[in-house]
Design an enzyme around this catalytic site. Structure first.
Site, mmCIF file in Angstrom:
data_model
loop_
_atom_site.group_PDB
_atom_site.id
_atom_site.type_symbol
_atom_site.label_atom_id
_atom_site.label_comp_id
_atom_site.label_asym_id
_atom_site.label_seq_id
_atom_site.Cartn_x
_atom_site.Cartn_y
_atom_site.Cartn_z
ATOM 1 N N LYS A 26 1.819 -2.378 -1.789
ATOM 2 C CA LYS A 26 1.462 -1.141 -1.093
ATOM 3 C C LYS A 26 2.614 -0.731 -0.179
ATOM 4 O O LYS A 26 3.125 -1.554 0.592
ATOM 5 C CB LYS A 26 0.168 -1.387 -0.294
ATOM 6 C CG LYS A 26 -0.608 -0.147 0.077
ATOM 7 C CD LYS A 26 -1.965 -0.553 0.638
ATOM 8 C CE LYS A 26 -2.738 0.618 1.166
ATOM 9 N NZ LYS A 26 -3.949 0.187 1.883
HETATM 10 O O1 G3P Z 1 -6.638 1.127 3.640
HETATM 11 C C1 G3P Z 1 -6.420 2.434 3.967
HETATM 12 C C2 G3P Z 1 -7.619 3.217 4.438
HETATM 13 O O2 G3P Z 1 -8.707 3.045 3.588
HETATM 14 C C3 G3P Z 1 -7.913 3.126 5.902
HETATM 15 O O3 G3P Z 1 -9.125 3.741 6.264
HETATM 16 O O4 G3P Z 1 -10.929 4.155 7.905
HETATM 17 O O5 G3P Z 1 -8.756 3.160 8.688
HETATM 18 O O6 G3P Z 1 -8.894 5.535 7.998
HETATM 19 P P1 G3P Z 1 -9.430 4.170 7.793
#
Ligand code: G3P
Length: 217
Positions: free
Chosen positions: A83
């Site tokens: 990633k």
């Molecule tokens: O892994 C990336 C993403 O899914 C993060 O989500 O909730 O931290 O915006 P969030």
């Protein structure tokens, strides 16, 4: 549509993979920090539990470091997906990994133009952050639809991995907009099973069944 879990919690992962509905896992530096465990150890354990793609994010911000870290992460298991952030350096590293046959997930995507660049760089997955765009006052789901249209126009193979998913409605909308995958926090994954009318209906069926005094077995 493939459903991934956005987690580094191995016990939760063990529980939810038992459903047979988990196609892969994504992680990020925040989730690694939350686990309180060494990254390489957590990724290796997740890869032993899940056959599908497991995204492991580099911490370097320049190309050389990304390539070194990505190679180390990819060597953990064949299902590791490296990633990388959607930066100029991240996309140069993405293109190099594409040449090497290493799968990549380009993360922190907030515009369709960024997603176009990631596809041109040869990314395996692009991760548009739906919830964070919503938080920002935009409509995150519009981005999924825009990327779908662009990728279809030019027949890019890059898969759209809807990320920053906060609700079951986000999952539905991402599916309707043509996302190839969604990465979902465990709590939202559990919510996908639920509806009050399912619970109410089952309760009534069980009461009525009990009254018959029958047994199927
Ligand atoms: O892994 C990336 C993403 O899914 C993060 O989500 O909730 O931290 O915006 P969030």
């Amino acid at each position: 549509m493939q459903l991934f879990l956005d987690t580094t919690d191995v016990s939760v992962l063990k529980d939810l993979t038992a459903t047979g509905l988990v196609d892969g896992v994504t992680t990020n530096p925040t989730l690694i920090a939350k686990s309180g465990r060494p990254m390489l150890e957590v990724i290796a354990e997740i890869c032993s539990l899940v056959e599908g793609p497991v995204s492991a994010e580099v911490a370097a911000t320049e190309v050389e470091g990304m390539l070194k870290e990505g190679a180390k992460l990819a060597a953990i298991a064949p299902n590791v997906v490296v990633k990388l952030p959607l930066t100029r350096a991240g996309l140069i590293a993405t293109a190099e990994f594409a040449v090497q046959g290493i799968q990549t997930n380009v993360t922190l995507c907030f515009t369709a133009a960024q997603a176009l660049l990631a596809a041109k760089a040869g990314a395996t997955y692009i991760s548009p952050f739906v919830g964070r765009l919503d938080d920002y006052g935009a409509t995150g789901m519009d981005l999924i639809a825009e990327i779908r249209a662009i990728y279809d126009n030019y027949e890019f193979d890059t898969e759209i991995l809807a990320a920053s998913i906060r609700t079951p409605t986000h999952v539905t909308q991402a599916a309707l907009a043509g996302a190839d995958c969604a990465t979902i926090p465990p709590t939202v994954f559990l919510d996908l099973f639920k509806h009050p009318l399912t619970e109410k209906g089952l309760d009534q069926f069980m009461k009525d069944w009990a009254q018959t005094g029958q047994s199927i077995l």
